[in-house]
Design an enzyme around this catalytic site. Structure first.
Site, PDB file in Angstrom:
ATOM      1  N   HIS A 174      -3.313  -7.579   0.386  1.00  0.00           N
ATOM      2  CA  HIS A 174      -3.736  -6.259   0.873  1.00  0.00           C
ATOM      3  C   HIS A 174      -5.255  -6.142   0.749  1.00  0.00           C
ATOM      4  O   HIS A 174      -5.851  -6.625  -0.215  1.00  0.00           O
ATOM      5  CB  HIS A 174      -3.038  -5.151   0.067  1.00  0.00           C
ATOM      6  N   TRP A 212       3.107   2.547  -1.489  1.00  0.00           N
ATOM      7  CA  TRP A 212       2.740   3.732  -2.278  1.00  0.00           C
ATOM      8  C   TRP A 212       1.474   3.530  -3.094  1.00  0.00           C
ATOM      9  O   TRP A 212       1.003   4.466  -3.750  1.00  0.00           O
ATOM     10  CB  TRP A 212       3.907   4.127  -3.192  1.00  0.00           C
ATOM     11  N   GLU A 233      -3.572  -5.341   9.395  1.00  0.00           N
ATOM     12  CA  GLU A 233      -4.120  -4.049   8.987  1.00  0.00           C
ATOM     13  C   GLU A 233      -5.638  -4.073   9.132  1.00  0.00           C
ATOM     14  O   GLU A 233      -6.340  -4.536   8.214  1.00  0.00           O
ATOM     15  CB  GLU A 233      -3.773  -3.772   7.526  1.00  0.00           C
ATOM     16  N   GLY A 242       0.898   3.517   4.628  1.00  0.00           N
ATOM     17  CA  GLY A 242       0.382   3.951   3.338  1.00  0.00           C
ATOM     18  C   GLY A 242       0.632   5.429   3.122  1.00  0.00           C
ATOM     19  O   GLY A 242       1.730   5.861   2.770  1.00  0.00           O
ATOM     20  N   GLY A 243      -0.396   6.241   3.379  1.00  0.00           N
ATOM     21  CA  GLY A 243      -0.342   7.682   3.097  1.00  0.00           C
ATOM     22  C   GLY A 243       0.912   8.371   3.608  1.00  0.00           C
ATOM     23  O   GLY A 243       1.540   9.147   2.866  1.00  0.00           O
TER      24      GLY A 243
HETATM   25  C1  PEP Z   1      -1.881   0.564   3.681  1.00  0.00           C
HETATM   26  O1  PEP Z   1      -2.128   0.898   2.549  1.00  0.00           O
HETATM   27  O2  PEP Z   1      -1.398  -0.568   3.861  1.00  0.00           O
HETATM   28  C2  PEP Z   1      -2.132   1.484   4.787  1.00  0.00           C
HETATM   29  C3  PEP Z   1      -1.968   1.060   5.992  1.00  0.00           C
HETATM   30  O3  PEP Z   1      -2.536   2.766   4.448  1.00  0.00           O
HETATM   31  P1  PEP Z   1      -2.639   4.035   5.466  1.00  0.00           P
HETATM   32  O4  PEP Z   1      -1.353   4.069   6.250  1.00  0.00           O
HETATM   33  O5  PEP Z   1      -2.789   5.199   4.567  1.00  0.00           O
HETATM   34  O6  PEP Z   1      -3.814   3.792   6.354  1.00  0.00           O
END
Ligand code: PEP
Length: 250
Positions: free
Chosen positions: A92, A10, A164, A231-232
């Site tokens: 992160h 979040w 990521e 994330g979102g």
């Molecule tokens: C994250 O914050 O780890 C992420 C993957 O964000 P999003 O899914 O919004 O790209």
């Protein structure tokens, strides 16, 4: 058998009321069997949210690298444990980028978190220029070599890796399922080389970067993709639920 996980992040969004309401809604539907659900929430929500649901585990999004002391404004691993967190997200890309966190520091944070009995979700991933130059594997290898590959085998067993790619975080651009699969297989191979076949096989590797209901099923169908760090789309009950339900039961 390898654990399957859907984790939400979040970031600096939501307050306690939002969190309680969200958890009450998403826990009306059970996740597919064998799939663990984790939510990375702001520090102030951990205590309250850890009491709401039997099957959603609560993660912190950071911790300090020291056990205690004169570090005004910081949060220790024991504080997180006592508030009810079971996991902590470390490394992160937003912490690396905006708070100058580097692998040596992340390793210190991982070590103290694991010592306190927290599980770690360790994030890695390359920026766009490394992907375009086709040096993404070397880049991720160097992140891992300076951090998780220095852990002991017992510590490593308490770590989940989230791959990521930075160019896919919050951008709406997702890695293709084959790009994700290739990097996950590469990461697993590195972990096997360092810790042996069974530790590598048991390691859960999540994909993160614009995961949404429209792409999650295909991503999660890849043999080395064991779930997602979202994330979102984890801030909306409907989309998070759909992503959870797109995991195959184990
Ligand atoms: C994250 O914050 O780890 C992420 C993957 O964000 P999003 O899914 O919004 O790209």
């Amino acid at each position: 058998m390898r654990k399957k996980i859907i984790a939400g992040n979040w970031k600096m969004n939501s307050d306690i009321d939002f969190g309680v309401d969200f958890l009450q809604k998403i826990t009306q539907i059970q996740p597919p069997s064998g799939v663990e659900v984790i939510l990375g929430v702001p520090f102030i929500s951990i205590y309250e949210l850890s009491k709401v649901s039997d099957f959603v585990s609560i993660a912190a999004q950071n911790c300090h690298q020291k056990e205690s002391g004169a570090f005004t404004g910081e949060i220790s691993v024991n504080m997180l444990k006592s508030a009810g967190a079971s996991h902590v997200i470390l490394g992160h890309s937003e912490r690396r980028q905006y708070f100058n966190e580097f692998d040596e520091l992340i390793l210190e944070k991982m070590s103290i978190a694991l010592k306190a009995g927290l599980k770690v979700i360790y994030c890695c991933g390359e920026p766009l220029d490394q992907r375009e130059a086709e040096t993404h594997e070397a880049f991720v290898k160097s992140q891992l070599s300076d951090s998780i590959l220095k852990l002991s085998e017992d510590q490593m067993k308490q770590v989940v890796i989230a791959y990521e790619p930075i160019w896919a975080i919050g951008t709406g651009k997702t890695a293709s399922s084959s790009q994700a699969q290739d990097m996950h297989a590469f990461i697993r191979h590195l972990v096997k080389e360092e810790f042996g076949q069974s530790v590598g096989e048991e390691l859960t590797i999540l994909y993160g970067g614009s995961v949404k209901p429209a792409n999650s099923e295909e991503l999660f169908a890849q043999p080395d993709v064991d779930g997602g760090l979202v994330g979102g789309a984890s801030l909306k009950t409907e989309s998070f639920q759909q992503i959870i339900q797109s995991m195959k039961p184990v």
